[in-house]
Design an enzyme around this catalytic site. Sequence first.
Site, PDB file in Angstrom:
ATOM      1  N   ARG A  26       3.709  25.613   7.215  1.00  0.00           N
ATOM      2  CA  ARG A  26       2.605  25.569   8.200  1.00  0.00           C
ATOM      3  C   ARG A  26       1.245  25.361   7.531  1.00  0.00           C
ATOM      4  NH1 ARG A  26       3.964  27.751  13.415  1.00  0.00           N
ATOM      5  NH2 ARG A  26       5.857  26.581  13.688  1.00  0.00           N
ATOM      6  N   ARG A  30      -3.394  25.702  12.725  1.00  0.00           N
ATOM      7  CA  ARG A  30      -4.611  26.217  13.361  1.00  0.00           C
ATOM      8  C   ARG A  30      -5.575  26.947  12.442  1.00  0.00           C
ATOM      9  NH1 ARG A  30      -1.025  28.788  17.937  1.00  0.00           N
ATOM     10  NH2 ARG A  30       0.230  28.793  16.048  1.00  0.00           N
ATOM     11  N   ARG A  39      -7.004  19.100  17.411  1.00  0.00           N
ATOM     12  CA  ARG A  39      -6.268  19.802  18.469  1.00  0.00           C
ATOM     13  C   ARG A  39      -7.100  19.868  19.751  1.00  0.00           C
ATOM     14  NH1 ARG A  39      -3.218  22.426  21.450  1.00  0.00           N
ATOM     15  NH2 ARG A  39      -1.964  24.241  20.878  1.00  0.00           N
ATOM     16  N   ASP A  76       7.816  18.893  14.521  1.00  0.00           N
ATOM     17  CA  ASP A  76       8.383  20.178  14.926  1.00  0.00           C
ATOM     18  C   ASP A  76       9.905  20.093  14.962  1.00  0.00           C
ATOM     19  OD1 ASP A  76       7.177  22.880  16.027  1.00  0.00           O
ATOM     20  OD2 ASP A  76       9.079  22.515  17.038  1.00  0.00           O
ATOM     21  N   TYR A 151      17.180  27.714  20.487  1.00  0.00           N
ATOM     22  CA  TYR A 151      16.174  27.257  21.466  1.00  0.00           C
ATOM     23  C   TYR A 151      16.836  26.511  22.622  1.00  0.00           C
ATOM     24  CZ  TYR A 151      12.329  28.633  18.429  1.00  0.00           C
ATOM     25  OH  TYR A 151      11.447  29.380  17.692  1.00  0.00           O
TER      26      TYR A 151
HETATM   27  O1  CP3 Z   1       4.815  23.393   8.116  1.00  0.00           O
HETATM   28  C1  CP3 Z   1       4.057  22.495   8.526  1.00  0.00           C
HETATM   29  O2  CP3 Z   1       2.823  22.495   8.361  1.00  0.00           O
HETATM   30  C2  CP3 Z   1       4.721  21.281   9.156  1.00  0.00           C
HETATM   31  C3  CP3 Z   1       4.839  21.260  10.546  1.00  0.00           C
HETATM   32  C4  CP3 Z   1       5.759  22.231  11.245  1.00  0.00           C
HETATM   33  C5  CP3 Z   1       5.441  22.767  12.514  1.00  0.00           C
HETATM   34  N1  CP3 Z   1       6.526  23.455  12.968  1.00  0.00           N
HETATM   35  C6  CP3 Z   1       4.171  22.559  13.212  1.00  0.00           C
HETATM   36  C7  CP3 Z   1       3.786  23.480  14.296  1.00  0.00           C
HETATM   37  C8  CP3 Z   1       7.032  22.684  10.918  1.00  0.00           C
HETATM   38  C9  CP3 Z   1       7.829  22.461   9.644  1.00  0.00           C
HETATM   39  C10 CP3 Z   1       7.510  23.449  12.030  1.00  0.00           C
HETATM   40  C11 CP3 Z   1       8.857  24.037  12.069  1.00  0.00           C
HETATM   41  C12 CP3 Z   1       9.184  24.943  13.189  1.00  0.00           C
HETATM   42  N2  CP3 Z   1       8.860  24.799  14.513  1.00  0.00           N
HETATM   43  C13 CP3 Z   1      10.002  26.070  13.063  1.00  0.00           C
HETATM   44  C14 CP3 Z   1      10.662  26.529  11.779  1.00  0.00           C
HETATM   45  C15 CP3 Z   1       9.712  27.272  10.916  1.00  0.00           C
HETATM   46  C16 CP3 Z   1       9.269  28.616  11.467  1.00  0.00           C
HETATM   47  O3  CP3 Z   1       8.078  28.734  11.761  1.00  0.00           O
HETATM   48  O4  CP3 Z   1      10.134  29.503  11.571  1.00  0.00           O
HETATM   49  C17 CP3 Z   1      10.123  26.649  14.342  1.00  0.00           C
HETATM   50  C18 CP3 Z   1      10.900  27.911  14.685  1.00  0.00           C
HETATM   51  C19 CP3 Z   1       9.397  25.829  15.242  1.00  0.00           C
HETATM   52  C20 CP3 Z   1       9.265  25.991  16.720  1.00  0.00           C
HETATM   53  C21 CP3 Z   1       7.856  26.297  17.057  1.00  0.00           C
HETATM   54  N3  CP3 Z   1       6.838  25.362  17.033  1.00  0.00           N
HETATM   55  C22 CP3 Z   1       7.300  27.529  17.456  1.00  0.00           C
HETATM   56  C23 CP3 Z   1       8.080  28.833  17.603  1.00  0.00           C
HETATM   57  C24 CP3 Z   1       5.942  27.303  17.700  1.00  0.00           C
HETATM   58  C25 CP3 Z   1       4.955  28.284  18.259  1.00  0.00           C
HETATM   59  C26 CP3 Z   1       4.470  29.211  17.214  1.00  0.00           C
HETATM   60  C27 CP3 Z   1       3.016  28.954  16.921  1.00  0.00           C
HETATM   61  O5  CP3 Z   1       2.660  29.063  15.753  1.00  0.00           O
HETATM   62  O6  CP3 Z   1       2.292  28.665  17.863  1.00  0.00           O
HETATM   63  C28 CP3 Z   1       5.667  25.957  17.392  1.00  0.00           C
HETATM   64  C29 CP3 Z   1       4.359  25.289  17.451  1.00  0.00           C
HETATM   65  C30 CP3 Z   1       3.846  24.682  16.184  1.00  0.00           C
HETATM   66  N4  CP3 Z   1       4.597  23.950  15.312  1.00  0.00           N
HETATM   67  C31 CP3 Z   1       2.493  24.713  15.721  1.00  0.00           C
HETATM   68  C32 CP3 Z   1       2.457  23.938  14.542  1.00  0.00           C
HETATM   69  C33 CP3 Z   1       1.253  23.607  13.713  1.00  0.00           C
HETATM   70  C34 CP3 Z   1       1.331  25.372  16.437  1.00  0.00           C
HETATM   71  C35 CP3 Z   1       0.930  24.410  17.500  1.00  0.00           C
HETATM   72  C36 CP3 Z   1      -0.482  24.558  17.962  1.00  0.00           C
HETATM   73  O7  CP3 Z   1      -1.384  23.927  17.389  1.00  0.00           O
HETATM   74  O8  CP3 Z   1      -0.671  25.284  18.935  1.00  0.00           O
END
Ligand code: CP3
Length: 344
Positions: A26, A30, A39, A76, A151
Amino acid sequence: MNRIRKPILDVLCGQIPEHIPVWLMRQAGRFLPEYREIRAKSKNFLNMCLTPDLATEITLQPVRRFDMDAAILFSDILIVPMALGLSLDFREGEGPVLQTVSDQASISVLEYNSEKAAPVFETVRRVKQSLSGMPTTLIGFCGAPWTVACYMIDGNSKNDFAAARAWAANEPGKLDTLIEKLIDASETYLAAQIEAGAEALQIFDSWAGSLKGEDFAHFIIAPTRKLVSRLKKKYPEIPIIGFPREAGDGYRPYIEQTGVDALSIDPSVALDYAKRELQTVKPLQGNLDPELLVRGGEGMKRAAACILDALGPRHIFNLGHGVVPQTPVENVSALVEQVRNFRI
Ligand code: CP3
């Protein structure tokens, strides 16, 4: 012509890197003001993932600001179920909401459509081009079959994936069908990322900790081994990092049996255990607690020093899970500087 040395690829290939490489899960997100700026102007998160202009820029932001050793594709794990035909929505402050599957028929109708994920591959191509001549490794990824199935069965994480765990316990045949479908789709999806320029892959199994014993072997190790072996057959030179988060006792069989080239570990793994029982099998990645990165200062510095001392050069420095939004940017700069200054 020799390729430029890339510290992450060196570690993944079992060589001593010129410095201990560092990137953060990540790392695009944000906590970065330049991410929040994009965003604020964008329709929604999914739209950002599927717009190559934006996704390329966001992927490169942490590389530019912190000189990370990896660029992780901005996308994602839920893109795969979306390409299988399920509707996907990221709601403000709520996280993802995915259309669910229920019976065998709802699984049978799913058909992976690569076109739906095409913008992701275009992003990979553009990022790769932007990184040309740099020592930065472009990492592609997908979710592991079990985590993505979680999911697809529960739709969101609010209920701790109770329905998915119930399938594992009571309807394993139905879960097998879904997992097989995900292995096929993930193979095609990752192969397209490699063809577009991904140099290494990470498989995120964020909910691996929710299965134990035989269920862990059947729904986590076996599907991952299948996915990895199919990719290795076609792309033996592309290293794969596995991240079965919170696997506990499962980390050791996972690293011995799945065929991954390296293991990413969460913050709960003790460093002496990691060094003795895991790093002796494969290189490791991790495992600073993201909360310590939020707090920064001496606490972070001491914890990072312990990791560097314990795991040395057969190691890619990272967090044990993703950067959280409230992380101060200057703490990330300080951490990267500390890792860079560590003498192997
Ligand atoms: O790591 C990185 O910077 C690369 C991008 C990346 C994202 N998601 C961007 C993202 C990667 C590799 C993921 C993987 C992901 N997505 C996982 C596995 C890793 C982990 O965190 O356990 C999972 C479970 C997801 C599903 C997911 N996507 C969730 C549960 C959420 C909400 C949680 C949150 O932080 O809001 C997301 C959204 C998400 N994926 C964001 C980002 C940058 C936040 C989105 C936003 O800007 O609101």
